[in-house]
Design an enzyme around this catalytic site. Structure first.
Site, PDB file in Angstrom:
ATOM      1  N   LEU A  61      44.652  33.072  42.455  1.00 52.05           N
ATOM      2  CA  LEU A  61      43.636  33.498  43.432  1.00 52.05           C
ATOM      3  C   LEU A  61      43.896  34.945  43.798  1.00 52.05           C
ATOM      4  O   LEU A  61      45.049  35.340  43.952  1.00 52.05           O
ATOM      5  CB  LEU A  61      43.750  32.601  44.668  1.00 52.05           C
ATOM      6  CG  LEU A  61      43.072  32.979  45.986  1.00 52.05           C
ATOM      7  CD1 LEU A  61      42.817  31.712  46.818  1.00 52.05           C
ATOM      8  CD2 LEU A  61      43.912  33.945  46.832  1.00 52.05           C
ATOM      9  N   ASN A  62      42.818  35.760  43.922  1.00 55.08           N
ATOM     10  CA  ASN A  62      42.986  37.044  44.617  1.00 55.08           C
ATOM     11  C   ASN A  62      41.878  37.236  45.645  1.00 55.08           C
ATOM     12  O   ASN A  62      41.616  36.264  46.377  1.00 55.08           O
ATOM     13  CB  ASN A  62      43.264  38.233  43.683  1.00 55.08           C
ATOM     14  CG  ASN A  62      42.251  38.529  42.613  1.00 55.08           C
ATOM     15  OD1 ASN A  62      41.977  37.697  41.768  1.00 55.08           O
ATOM     16  ND2 ASN A  62      41.716  39.723  42.599  1.00 55.08           N
ATOM     17  N   ASP A  63      41.299  38.386  45.779  1.00 66.46           N
ATOM     18  CA  ASP A  63      40.482  38.763  46.936  1.00 66.46           C
ATOM     19  C   ASP A  63      39.542  37.691  47.495  1.00 66.46           C
ATOM     20  O   ASP A  63      38.808  37.059  46.728  1.00 66.46           O
ATOM     21  CB  ASP A  63      39.562  39.934  46.562  1.00 66.46           C
ATOM     22  CG  ASP A  63      40.236  40.986  45.723  1.00 66.46           C
ATOM     23  OD1 ASP A  63      41.435  40.886  45.457  1.00 66.46           O
ATOM     24  OD2 ASP A  63      39.529  41.920  45.310  1.00 66.46           O
ATOM     25  N   GLN A 107      38.207  35.458  44.403  1.00 67.14           N
ATOM     26  CA  GLN A 107      38.492  35.748  43.004  1.00 67.14           C
ATOM     27  C   GLN A 107      39.410  34.650  42.478  1.00 67.14           C
ATOM     28  O   GLN A 107      40.414  34.318  43.118  1.00 67.14           O
ATOM     29  CB  GLN A 107      39.172  37.114  42.881  1.00 67.14           C
ATOM     30  CG  GLN A 107      38.273  38.284  43.251  1.00 67.14           C
ATOM     31  CD  GLN A 107      37.291  38.596  42.144  1.00 67.14           C
ATOM     32  OE1 GLN A 107      37.650  39.189  41.148  1.00 67.14           O
ATOM     33  NE2 GLN A 107      36.038  38.192  42.309  1.00 67.14           N
ATOM     34  N   SER A 167      34.943  41.420  42.688  1.00 65.98           N
ATOM     35  CA  SER A 167      34.765  41.176  44.126  1.00 65.98           C
ATOM     36  C   SER A 167      33.418  41.623  44.663  1.00 65.98           C
ATOM     37  O   SER A 167      32.787  42.538  44.126  1.00 65.98           O
ATOM     38  CB  SER A 167      35.875  41.872  44.896  1.00 65.98           C
ATOM     39  OG  SER A 167      37.029  41.079  44.814  1.00 65.98           O
ATOM     40  N   ASP A 181      33.227  46.476  44.147  1.00 65.63           N
ATOM     41  CA  ASP A 181      33.481  45.759  45.401  1.00 65.63           C
ATOM     42  C   ASP A 181      32.459  46.108  46.500  1.00 65.63           C
ATOM     43  O   ASP A 181      32.814  46.588  47.581  1.00 65.63           O
ATOM     44  CB  ASP A 181      34.915  46.016  45.899  1.00 65.63           C
ATOM     45  CG  ASP A 181      35.954  45.812  44.798  1.00 65.63           C
ATOM     46  OD1 ASP A 181      35.671  45.030  43.873  1.00 65.63           O
ATOM     47  OD2 ASP A 181      37.030  46.430  44.856  1.00 65.63           O
ATOM     48  N   GLU A 185      39.946  50.550  46.469  1.00 65.62           N
ATOM     49  CA  GLU A 185      39.304  49.264  46.192  1.00 65.62           C
ATOM     50  C   GLU A 185      38.834  48.623  47.502  1.00 65.62           C
ATOM     51  O   GLU A 185      39.329  48.909  48.578  1.00 65.62           O
ATOM     52  CB  GLU A 185      40.296  48.319  45.498  1.00 65.62           C
ATOM     53  CG  GLU A 185      40.734  48.800  44.118  1.00 65.62           C
ATOM     54  CD  GLU A 185      41.540  47.743  43.366  1.00 65.62           C
ATOM     55  OE1 GLU A 185      41.142  47.406  42.249  1.00 65.62           O
ATOM     56  OE2 GLU A 185      42.564  47.263  43.885  1.00 65.62           O
TER      57      GLU A 185
HETATM   58  C1  FRU Z   1      41.312  44.022  44.115  1.00 71.20           C
HETATM   59  C2  FRU Z   1      40.509  43.975  42.836  1.00 71.20           C
HETATM   60  C3  FRU Z   1      39.074  44.443  43.057  1.00 71.20           C
HETATM   61  C4  FRU Z   1      38.337  43.781  41.936  1.00 71.20           C
HETATM   62  C5  FRU Z   1      39.058  42.459  41.842  1.00 71.20           C
HETATM   63  C6  FRU Z   1      39.147  41.894  40.446  1.00 71.20           C
HETATM   64  O1  FRU Z   1      42.366  43.130  44.108  1.00 71.20           O
HETATM   65  O2  FRU Z   1      41.114  44.756  41.824  1.00 71.20           O
HETATM   66  O3  FRU Z   1      38.904  45.833  43.089  1.00 71.20           O
HETATM   67  O4  FRU Z   1      36.983  43.628  42.200  1.00 71.20           O
HETATM   68  O5  FRU Z   1      40.349  42.660  42.350  1.00 71.20           O
HETATM   69  O6  FRU Z   1      39.726  40.621  40.475  1.00 71.20           O
END
Ligand code: FRU
Length: 480
Positions: free
Chosen positions: A45-47, A63, A108, A178, A231
């Site tokens: 998992l990210n953003d 994400q 994102s 983003d 970002e």
């Molecule tokens: C930040 C990022 C965003 C991008 C996303 C891709 O963590 O790099 O800039 O949209 O993650 O997963």
């Protein structure tokens, strides 16, 4: 085969997911899973993305690379819902990189509610693979800002390009992403994180009267280079101020500041809405939103109560810090939702009050006294105005302490690449440690400073409130 070279459709995912029930069940039963934070069912998992309240339900997307906990695969948007900010229902992936506009990842983005419709904006990442000499910064990549409109947060609507490569200023590289929307006096502002061709981070601002047609208006930047790419920008009004939160990549460490490979900072913005122009106010070093090891890419939204709520990714790109759960099939989480306010010119954050519903048994102690068997699930609030120094062992060998004007989070010998993080303070008058099984969120002086870190150390056998001076602690065990 899931990678950025191939699109992923819903049916590809469903076919793959049908074979994952055993893994998912094993992960769900793992003792390192979090009690009251959102984390992925499988993988990475990210953003946080697309935060929006519909009726009594909060929709949170994020994400998601379900295919690989080490994140070698493409990203989708996964969809969670919550009504209480302590239990999250996993509704599964809602957005797939399945078209020509987003073939290498549904990056994102955000949600914006208007006239009963939800407008989602996100970045379709497209990488080209027809040559082997692309650098994917100046060449070989397109980033499309995609718009989808729906009334149903489970079905995000058709994908249309709102802003695309032809709409970016000439000095901007292929890294533009983003999107986040702000409305002011009937005009919509889209902020986009960007990297110039000479590697300076900035935020591009587009305007629209109808959320459909967007025109480049201006940019937000610093006079001096501060990172190569900004970002996840988030521009919002809060307590009479205009605030920009964004994540500059590659800012060199400076003393105790900017110790992570990439930063999350905030700026006060002076706006001329007519022009429009947005200038970063004041001088000095941009304040970090969170000084812990694991915090990045937060996003905020206003809820029906008028609260501005921010949720962050409890992780950091390119971090040397590891999460041992990756071997067991998952890693990373979202932070607890935090309510934002401006106080004395500072951006303050405080866990949403809903989290307090988990407070069970309460133990009150004063300096020198001990809480026996604190466990890993607790919410500890220390009052310590005028105290010279303070120390609290929150896990075996993991200590939060304040001495000589520095507050330090020392992760001990088992930090998996996390050592110490410090913040300089004029004074310390209150400290809150919100602890989930493998997550610590520390809030200092009513939220003027926050430090988020994952921890995999065992529970401390006892927690003594060590202090030079007067101090007291309200300690609550947390449970459902
Ligand atoms: C930040 C990022 C965003 C991008 C996303 C891709 O963590 O790099 O800039 O949209 O993650 O997963």
């Amino acid at each position: 085969m899931f990678d950025q070279k191939h699109r992923v459709t819903r049916s590809d995912y469903e076919l793959w997911r049908a074979g994952q029930d055993e893994t998912a069940a094993r992960i769900a039963a793992d003792p390192d899973r979090l009690l009251f934070h959102a984390e992925p069912e499988l993988g990475w998992l990210n953003d946080p993305n697309g935060l929006v309240q519909v009726g009594d339900t909060y929709h949170i997307y994020h994400q998601y690379d379900p295919f690989d906990a080490a994140h070698g695969g493409p990203v989708l948007w996964n969809h969670l819902t919550t009504k209480d900010f302590v239990t999250y229902e996993n509704r599964g992936p809602a957005l797939f990189p399945d078209s020509d506009l987003d073939s290498s990842g549904a990056y994102s983005g955000s949600a914006f509610m208007h006239d009963g419709k939800i407008h989602y904006f996100y970045t379709g990442n497209v990488k080209h693979f027809d040559r082997d000499d692309y650098d994917y910064v100046l060449t070989g990549r397109d980033q499309n800002q995609i718009h989808m409109v729906t009334e149903n947060p489970d079905k995000l609507g058709e994908k249309h390009i709102a802003v695309g490569p032809v709409d970016y200023p000439d000095d901007i590289s292929t890294h533009v992403r983003d999107p986040k929307i702000l409305e002011h006096d009937g005009i919509y502002y889209m902020v986009l994180g960007a990297r110039t061709k000479d590697d300076r981070g900035c935020v591009l601002v587009y305007t629209s009267h109808d959320l459909e047609c967007w025109k480049y208006a201006t940019r937000i930047e610093l006079g001096e280079k501060f990172g190569f790419m900004w970002e996840c920008p988030d521009l919002f009004e809060l307590d009479g101020e205009l605030i920009l939160v964004c994540c500059p990549q590659g800012v060199p460490a400076d003393g105790w500041r900017y110790q992570n490979p990439h930063q999350c900072v905030w700026f006060r913005i002076e706006a001329d809405w007519e022009a429009p122009s947005f200038k970063i106010a004041g001088q000095g070093m941009p304040p970090m939103v969170d000084a812990g090891f694991d915090f990045y890419a937060p996003q905020s939204f206003a809820d029906a109560d008028g609260r501005r709520i921010m949720i962050g990714w409890a992780g950091c790109p390119d971090a040397t810090a590891q999460n041992p759960t990756v071997e067991r099939g998952w890693q990373c989480a979202l932070t607890v939702p935090r309510v934002l306010n401006m106080r004395d010119g500072k951006l303050c954050q405080w866990p949403a009050r809903e989290v307090e519903q988990l407070r069970k048994e309460r133990v009150s102690v004063t300096a020198g006294e001990t809480v026996g068997s604190p466990g890993r699930l607790f919410d500890a609030v220390v009052s310590c105005r005028g105290t010279k120094s303070i120390e609290l062992e929150v896990r075996e060998g993991v200590v939060v302490c304040f001495a000589s004007g520095m507050l330090t989070l020392d992760m001990g010998d088992e930090g998996y690449g996390r050592d110490k993080r410090s913040v300089e303070l004029d004074e310390l008058y209150c400290l809150r440690v919100l602890s989930d099984a493998t997550m610590l969120e520390v809030f200092v002086n009513d939220g003027e400073v926050a430090l988020t870190s994952r921890t995999y150390s065992s529970a401390a056998p006892a927690m003594q409130l060590r202090a030079e001076g007067d101090a007291s602690m309200e300690f609550y065990r947390l449970a459902r």
